[in-house]
Motif scaffolding. Structure first.
Motif, short mmCIF file in Angstrom:
data_model
loop_
_atom_site.label_atom_id
_atom_site.label_comp_id
_atom_site.label_asym_id
_atom_site.label_seq_id
_atom_site.Cartn_x
_atom_site.Cartn_y
_atom_site.Cartn_z
N ILE A 43 0.83 -1.20 0.00
CA ILE A 43 0.00 0.00 0.00
C ILE A 43 0.87 1.25 0.00
O ILE A 43 0.63 2.20 -0.77
CB ILE A 43 -0.94 0.00 1.22
CG1 ILE A 43 -1.94 -1.16 1.12
CG2 ILE A 43 -1.69 1.34 1.33
CD1 ILE A 43 -2.83 -1.15 -0.10
N GLY A 44 1.88 1.28 0.83
CA GLY A 44 2.71 2.48 0.94
C GLY A 44 3.45 2.81 -0.33
O GLY A 44 3.48 3.97 -0.77
N SER A 45 4.06 1.80 -0.96
CA SER A 45 4.83 2.06 -2.18
C SER A 45 3.92 2.45 -3.33
O SER A 45 4.23 3.38 -4.09
CB SER A 45 5.66 0.83 -2.55
OG SER A 45 4.85 -0.31 -2.76
N SER A 46 2.78 1.78 -3.47
CA SER A 46 1.90 2.07 -4.61
C SER A 46 1.18 3.41 -4.44
O SER A 46 1.06 4.18 -5.40
CB SER A 46 0.89 0.93 -4.81
OG SER A 46 0.09 0.73 -3.67
N LEU A 47 0.73 3.70 -3.22
CA LEU A 47 0.06 4.98 -2.99
C LEU A 47 1.04 6.14 -3.13
O LEU A 47 0.71 7.19 -3.71
CB LEU A 47 -0.58 4.99 -1.60
CG LEU A 47 -1.31 6.27 -1.17
CD1 LEU A 47 -2.43 6.62 -2.15
CD2 LEU A 47 -1.86 6.12 0.25
N GLY A 48 2.25 5.96 -2.62
CA GLY A 48 3.25 7.02 -2.75
C GLY A 48 3.59 7.31 -4.19
O GLY A 48 3.67 8.48 -4.60
N LEU A 49 3.77 6.26 -5.01
CA LEU A 49 4.08 6.48 -6.42
C LEU A 49 2.89 7.09 -7.15
O LEU A 49 3.07 7.99 -7.98
CB LEU A 49 4.49 5.16 -7.08
CG LEU A 49 4.83 5.28 -8.57
CD1 LEU A 49 5.98 6.27 -8.81
CD2 LEU A 49 5.17 3.92 -9.16
N ALA A 157 5.45 11.47 1.00
CA ALA A 157 6.44 10.83 1.85
C ALA A 157 5.83 9.90 2.89
O ALA A 157 6.44 8.87 3.25
CB ALA A 157 7.29 11.89 2.55
N THR A 158 4.63 10.21 3.39
CA THR A 158 4.03 9.41 4.47
C THR A 158 3.77 7.96 4.07
O THR A 158 4.18 7.04 4.80
CB THR A 158 2.75 10.09 5.00
OG1 THR A 158 3.09 11.35 5.57
CG2 THR A 158 2.08 9.22 6.06
N PRO A 159 3.09 7.68 2.95
CA PRO A 159 2.92 6.27 2.60
C PRO A 159 4.22 5.56 2.26
O PRO A 159 4.38 4.37 2.55
CB PRO A 159 1.97 6.31 1.40
CG PRO A 159 2.08 7.69 0.85
CD PRO A 159 2.35 8.57 2.04
N VAL A 160 5.18 6.28 1.67
CA VAL A 160 6.46 5.67 1.35
C VAL A 160 7.18 5.26 2.64
O VAL A 160 7.71 4.14 2.75
CB VAL A 160 7.34 6.61 0.50
CG1 VAL A 160 8.72 6.00 0.26
CG2 VAL A 160 6.66 6.90 -0.84
N LEU A 161 7.19 6.13 3.62
CA LEU A 161 7.80 5.79 4.90
C LEU A 161 7.03 4.66 5.58
O LEU A 161 7.64 3.79 6.23
CB LEU A 161 7.86 7.01 5.82
CG LEU A 161 8.52 6.79 7.19
CD1 LEU A 161 9.95 6.27 7.03
CD2 LEU A 161 8.51 8.07 8.01
N THR A 162 5.72 4.63 5.42
CA THR A 162 4.91 3.54 5.98
C THR A 162 5.39 2.20 5.46
O THR A 162 5.52 1.23 6.22
CB THR A 162 3.43 3.74 5.63
OG1 THR A 162 2.95 4.93 6.25
CG2 THR A 162 2.59 2.55 6.09
N GLY A 163 5.66 2.12 4.15
CA GLY A 163 6.14 0.87 3.57
C GLY A 163 7.46 0.42 4.17
O GLY A 163 7.68 -0.77 4.42
#
Length: 325
Positions: A43-49, A157-163
Motif C-alpha cells: 500500500i505504501g509504495s503504490s500509494l506514494g508512487l 512521503a508518508t505512505p512511502v515511509l509507511t512501507g
C-alpha cells in the motif's frame, strides 16, 4: 517503448532512471497496482508512487484494497476499482508483487513496469527493477520519485515511509541497514509526523483483541521449541490478522514461527524466521515465496490438520539443513 522493453541489462540506478524516463514520456493513462492481500509495503509504495505521478501531472490511477489498519492513509477519491482489461495505450506499474499471479486489480498485459524487492521475482514485464538487497519496495519507490524530480510533500512521503516502517518491523528486523535509516530520515525531513504515524499504524479494532485471545490459545511448540505455531480458530472473525505471526515469533528459543488461517482459497501461511533459518525456503517448499526472514504460502485443497502436517515436515527439513536438528 519497445526499445526500452528489449534493452540491455542495466544496473539498479540506471534501471530506476529508465523507469522514470518511461513514466515521464508516457502520454496515456498509468495504472499502479500491487499484490493480493496487500501489506504496508504494498500500500505504501503504490500509494506514494500514485501521488507522485499525479503531482507530475500524469493521468494516474491507483487500484488497491488496503486493510483496515492502513485506510487512514487514503482519501476516498484516490480509489479506482479493479479492471478486467486495461484501456488502450495504458502503462501498468506493478509494485511489490513477487510473481504475475499475485498481482491484484488489473491484468498483467501491455507495457508493464515491475518494481520489487523479492528475490524470487521472475523479472516479468518490459522494465523490471528487482533488488532483494532493499528492505522494502517503498525504499525503491523513494529512489524512483527522486529520479522523477517530483517535489516531496508529506502526502507523498508518508505512505512511502509507511512501507519502510512496516517491512522493517519498525526498524527492528535485520534488513534495517544504514541506507534504510538514511532514507527514513530523509522522508521524515519532508514533513512526515513520525510519532503520529507509528502510533496510528498500531491501532486495531475491538475484534482484533477478541481474536487475539483465541489465537493465543492455539499456540504450540515443536522440535524442542525451535518452531512455534498458532492458527485462527474456525468461526473467529478478524479483518487484520497479519500481526499474529509477529507476536508468536518472539517466543524465547524459537527460530521459526508459522501462523495458519483458513481462507476461501486455502490455508494461508505466514512464516517468520531468524538465526540462519530460512522462512523463504520453507515457503518455497510449500508452493509459496518471500524473503529469507519473512515469507508465506497458501495450501489449497487441504484442511487445517493436513496443513499442520505439511508445515511440520517442511520446517523439520529446514531445521535439519541448518543444523538445528
Amino acid at each position: 517503448m519497445d526499445a526500452v522493453c528489449n534493452g540491455p541489462e542495466l544496473q539498479y540506478r540506471e534501471k530506476i532512471r529508465a523507469v522514470a524516463d518511461a513514466l515521464r514520456a508516457h502520454k496515456g493513462p498509468i495504472f499502479v497496482v500491487s499484490h493480493v492481500d496487500p501489506d504496508g509495503d504494498a500500500i505504501g509504495s503504490s500509494l506514494g508512487l500514485y501521488r507522485a505521478l499525479r503531482a507530475l501531472g500524469k493521468e494516474a490511477f491507483w487500484i488497491a484494497e488496503p486493510p483496515r489498519y492502513l485506510r487512514f492513509l487514503v482519501r476516498e477519491e484516490e480509489y479506482t476499482g479493479p479492471l478486467e482489461r486495461l484501456p488502450e495505450g495504458a502503462l501498468l506499474v506493478v509494485l511489490d508483487a513477487a510473481e504475475p499471479g499475485r498481482v491484484a486489480g488489473a491484468p498483467v498485459e501491455g507495457f508493464v513496469v515491475n518494481i520489487d524487492h523479492h528475490g524470487t521475482n521472475p523479472r516479468f514485464g518490459c522494465l523490471a527493477v528487482v533488488d532483494p538487497s532493499k528492505a522494502a519496495t517503498a525504499q525503491m519507490v523513494k529512489d524512483l520519485v527522486d529520479a522523477l524530480g517530483v517535489v516531496w510533500t508529506p502526502e507523498i512521503a508518508t505512505p512511502v515511509l509507511t512501507g519502510i516502517i512496516t517491512d522493517t518491523g519498525n526498524f527492528r528486523f535485520a534488513n534495517t541497514t544504514p541506507e534504510v535509516l538514511h532514507t527514513a530520515a530523509e522522508l521524515v525531513g519532508y514533513g512526515v509526523p513520525l510519532a503520529e504515524l507509528t502510533d496510528r499504524l498500531q491501532w486495531r479494532p475491538a475484534s482484533y483483541f477478541r481474536a487475539l485471545g483465541a489465537v493465543l490459545s492455539t499456540v504450540a511448540f515443536h522440535f524442542g521449541g525451535l518452531l512455534v505455531t498458532a492458527h485462527l480458530p474456525p468461526g473467529v472473525q478478524v479483518e487484520d490478522s497479519d500481526d499474529f505471526v509477529g507476536l508468536i515469533r518472539y517466543a524465547e528459543g524459537s527460530q521459526i514461527a508459522v501462523f495458519l488461517r483458513e481462507r476461501e482459497e486455502g490455508i494461508k501461511l505466514s512464516i517468520r524466521s531468524r538465526g540462519g533459518v530460512s522462512a523463504q525456503a520453507v515457503a518455497v517448499s510449500l508452493g509459496g515465496g518471500g524473503h529469507v526472514p519473512a515469507a508465506g504460502a497458501t495450501l489449497r485443497g487441504v484442511g487445517l490438520e493436513e496443513a499442520y502436517q505439511r508445515v511440520l515436515a517442511a520446517v523439520e527439513e529446514e531445521l535439519r539443513r541448518t543444523g538445528y536438528l
